[in-house]
Design a protein around this motif. Structure first.
Motif, mmCIF file in Angstrom:
data_model
loop_
_atom_site.group_PDB
_atom_site.id
_atom_site.type_symbol
_atom_site.label_atom_id
_atom_site.label_comp_id
_atom_site.label_asym_id
_atom_site.label_seq_id
_atom_site.Cartn_x
_atom_site.Cartn_y
_atom_site.Cartn_z
ATOM 1 N N SER A 22 0.951 -1.278 -0.025
ATOM 2 C CA SER A 22 0.071 -0.101 -0.092
ATOM 3 C C SER A 22 0.916 1.268 -0.045
ATOM 4 O O SER A 22 0.485 2.268 -0.773
ATOM 5 C CB SER A 22 -1.080 -0.103 1.132
ATOM 6 N N ALA A 23 1.927 1.123 0.923
ATOM 7 C CA ALA A 23 2.624 2.373 0.810
ATOM 8 C C ALA A 23 3.472 2.828 -0.227
ATOM 9 O O ALA A 23 3.592 3.809 -0.857
ATOM 10 C CB ALA A 23 3.534 2.204 2.106
ATOM 11 N N LEU A 26 3.289 4.900 -6.576
ATOM 12 C CA LEU A 26 3.546 5.834 -7.593
ATOM 13 C C LEU A 26 3.861 7.124 -6.705
ATOM 14 O O LEU A 26 4.715 8.026 -7.030
ATOM 15 C CB LEU A 26 2.154 6.582 -8.282
ATOM 16 N N GLY A 27 3.715 6.910 -5.246
ATOM 17 C CA GLY A 27 4.332 8.093 -4.336
ATOM 18 C C GLY A 27 5.409 8.219 -4.299
ATOM 19 O O GLY A 27 6.258 9.068 -4.070
ATOM 20 N N TYR A 105 -4.905 9.247 -8.774
ATOM 21 C CA TYR A 105 -4.118 7.980 -8.904
ATOM 22 C C TYR A 105 -4.190 7.375 -9.825
ATOM 23 O O TYR A 105 -3.045 6.989 -10.466
ATOM 24 C CB TYR A 105 -4.067 7.571 -7.491
ATOM 25 N N PHE A 225 1.245 11.042 2.180
ATOM 26 C CA PHE A 225 1.054 10.296 1.164
ATOM 27 C C PHE A 225 1.729 9.004 0.801
ATOM 28 O O PHE A 225 0.999 8.080 0.509
ATOM 29 C CB PHE A 225 1.082 11.227 -0.100
ATOM 30 N N SER A 226 3.066 8.884 1.010
ATOM 31 C CA SER A 226 3.792 7.983 0.579
ATOM 32 C C SER A 226 3.860 6.724 1.786
ATOM 33 O O SER A 226 3.642 5.745 1.369
ATOM 34 C CB SER A 226 5.443 8.291 0.476
ATOM 35 N N SER A 228 0.979 6.121 3.115
ATOM 36 C CA SER A 228 -0.527 5.740 3.189
ATOM 37 C C SER A 228 -1.121 6.309 4.523
ATOM 38 O O SER A 228 -2.129 5.295 5.141
ATOM 39 C CB SER A 228 -0.681 4.395 2.795
ATOM 40 N N SER A 323 -5.728 -0.366 -1.776
ATOM 41 C CA SER A 323 -5.599 -0.071 -0.339
ATOM 42 C C SER A 323 -6.829 1.046 -0.309
ATOM 43 O O SER A 323 -7.517 1.078 0.585
ATOM 44 C CB SER A 323 -4.313 0.189 0.328
HETATM 45 N N1 TRP Z 1 1.155 5.353 -0.424
HETATM 46 C C1 TRP Z 1 0.828 5.120 -1.828
HETATM 47 C C2 TRP Z 1 1.927 5.547 -2.682
HETATM 48 O O1 TRP Z 1 2.816 6.207 -2.088
HETATM 49 C C3 TRP Z 1 -0.674 5.884 -2.103
HETATM 50 C C4 TRP Z 1 -1.611 5.522 -1.185
HETATM 51 C C5 TRP Z 1 -2.213 4.331 -1.084
HETATM 52 C C6 TRP Z 1 -2.133 6.375 -0.255
HETATM 53 N N2 TRP Z 1 -2.902 4.435 -0.080
HETATM 54 C C7 TRP Z 1 -3.076 5.654 0.598
HETATM 55 C C8 TRP Z 1 -1.882 7.887 0.038
HETATM 56 C C9 TRP Z 1 -3.757 6.085 1.551
HETATM 57 C C10 TRP Z 1 -2.693 8.342 0.994
HETATM 58 C C11 TRP Z 1 -3.437 7.540 2.064
HETATM 59 O O2 TRP Z 1 1.783 5.571 -4.090
#
Ligand code: TRP
Length: 450
Positions: A22-23, A26-27, A105, A225-226, A228, A323
């Motif tokens: 999840s983390a 693309l972030g 996204y 963001f990265s 999650s 996620s």
């Molecule tokens: N973290 C993911 C990324 O870096 C994007 C993502 C997934 C996200 N779930 C999230 C960002 C929840 C914020 C909240 O690509």
């Protein structure tokens, strides 16, 4: 208590893989390098790392323990912890943020899928300006990017419908390590390009004079963001966690893996940016223009690497996107009593439609500017990443630190956990003081009050 209806993670590694999946997305590979480029390079990276350690890890521990204790989606979780209060609104804000984030996204993820098939075009284009042409011609066209965006959403819906264990876990376990190996190979290519040194200096040699209030807020937003965080994603994933998992250890692994991959992505991108005479401030297109130039410089093997790379990027985007869709769906499954299939399809389709303007904003609607001259996609990202997520994180910290209480949180977090690392006074101090005060100050200085 094992939850038979909602499902559980199959194994501990399975959970870490899924949460890291999840983390990592693309972030890390698309957004981290371009944001770092826009806000000055190394100094931004240092601020980002500080935020991960001092703010985001405490938030991650908090979200996971709330999820594991309640076994609920973000709205249900807050309702259960303090019934008859308004704290569930924090969860609801998260579900809304998930909607917004997934909408754009998925558009970017669509670009990644398309690039699996565009290797012919970018291999022929050579370096620099020509790569930019290939990319801009594609994203500004009115139909093709929307079709890819739709294809990406359908894949995600399919996986979420299949359920937590069968769907999400299986895909995360093998493909993330493959991504690391490929990044390492690309770093070697990138740092040996003529002129790469300037890029390394930009990325690793801090010049704090380049930091702005805007950049600091962007670093905070990017950290949330990265990882999650800030929208209940880790509450939802924590809700499928077995009771004997060690929450702080899991948090370190997830954050460490995520940060490592973002850092490696920067090591591929920046040397190449300077070697090919591109601008580090180019914005959202940076990765999609720079990497193809790297592949084109490698000849036939570059062609192969390009295809594999965009395939892995697509998979990384899928494990992240599901996620987001899972949070939104889990809310409708638990609170509105829809079945999984109905929730995932209805929400997926609405989110797809919401994403269409972000795609059109690259081309036919490029005149539409919303926040500070940003196009539609960037504006949605700004609102979600830089406002909603840190605000959600801030409220979660206040909730744990000052409303529900760190004593209860520490007890819930440590309960049944195996392993030497536990939550304690350090966690409590960060949650009550350091992290929320830092977020507050960053908001104040952005609006010019500080
Ligand atoms: N973290 C993911 C990324 O870096 C994007 C993502 C997934 C996200 N779930 C999230 C960002 C929840 C914020 C909240 O690509």
């Amino acid at each position: 208590m094992e939850n038979k209806i909602r499902g559980n993670w199959g194994t501990r590694i399975g959970f870490i893989a899924a949460a890291a999946g999840s983390a990592i997305g693309l972030g890390n590979i698309w957004k981290f390098p371009y944001i770092t480029g826009m806000y000055g390079g190394a100094a931004f990276v240092i601020v980002y790392l500080l935020f991960v350690i001092l703010i985001c890890i405490p938030v991650m521990n908090s979200e996971l323990l709330i999820g594991r204790l309640t076994g609920k989606n973000p709205v249900g979780a807050f309702k259960e912890l303090i019934p008859k209060s308004s704290w569930w609104i924090v969860g609801a804000m998260g579900v809304l943020a998930g909607f917004i984030i997934l909408s754009y996204y998925s558009v970017i993820a669509g670009w990644a899928i398309a690039y699996i098939f565009k290797s012919g075009a970018y291999m022929a284009a050579g370096t620099g300006a020509e790569q930019a042409n290939v990319f801009v011609n594609f994203i500004t066209s009115p139909v093709a990017p929307i079709v890819w965006h739709g294809i990406f959403m359908v894949i995600c819906i399919g996986i979420v419908v299949a359920g937590v264990e069968k769907g999400i876990e299986k895909y995360s376990k093998i493909l993330m390590p493959a991504l690391v190996v490929l990044l390492l190979i690309l770093i070697i290519r990138s740092v040996t390009l003529p002129g790469a040194g300037k890029g390394l200096a930009f990325y690793l040699n801090p010049d704090f004079g380049k930091l702005s209030a805007e950049g600091i807020l962007a670093a905070l937003g990017q950290a949330f963001f990265s990882l999650s965080l800030g929208m209940g994603c880790m509450i939802t994933y924590g809700s499928y966690l077995k009771k004997d998992s060690n929450i702080p250890t899991d948090s370190y692994w997830i954050s460490g893996a995520d940060t490592l991959i973002a850092f490696l992505a920067g090591l591929v991108i920046f040397p190449a940016v300077f070697a090919f005479g591109l601008e580090p401030t180019a914005g959202p297109g940076l990765t999609f223009i720079t990497l193809p130039a790297v592949f084109a410089s490698m000849g036939a093997i570059g062609h192969l690497f390009g295809i594999i790379f965009f395939l892995l990027l697509t998979v990384a985007a899928i494990t992240s996107a599901i996620s987001l869709l899972e949070v939104v769906s889990a809310y409708f499954i638990d609170e509105v009593k829809w079945d999984r299939k109905k929730a995932a399809w209805i929400m997926g389709i609405i989110i797809f439609l919401l994403g269409v303007p972000s795609s059109l904003g690259q081309g036919v609607w490029s005149g539409v500017r919303i926040i500070g001259g940003r196009d539609i996609l960037d504006s949605l990202d700004f609102i979600a990443s830089n406002i909603f997520l840190p605000l959600g994180g801030f409220l979660t910290l206040i909730f744990i630190g000052w409303v529900w209480g760190t004593d209860k949180a520490i007890k819930a977090g440590n309960e049944g956990s195996k392993g030497p690392i536990t939550l304690g006074s350090g966690y409590s101090f960060l949650v009550k003081y350091i992290a929320p005060i830092a977020i507050f100050i960053i908001f104040l200085q952005k609006i010019g009050l500080f």
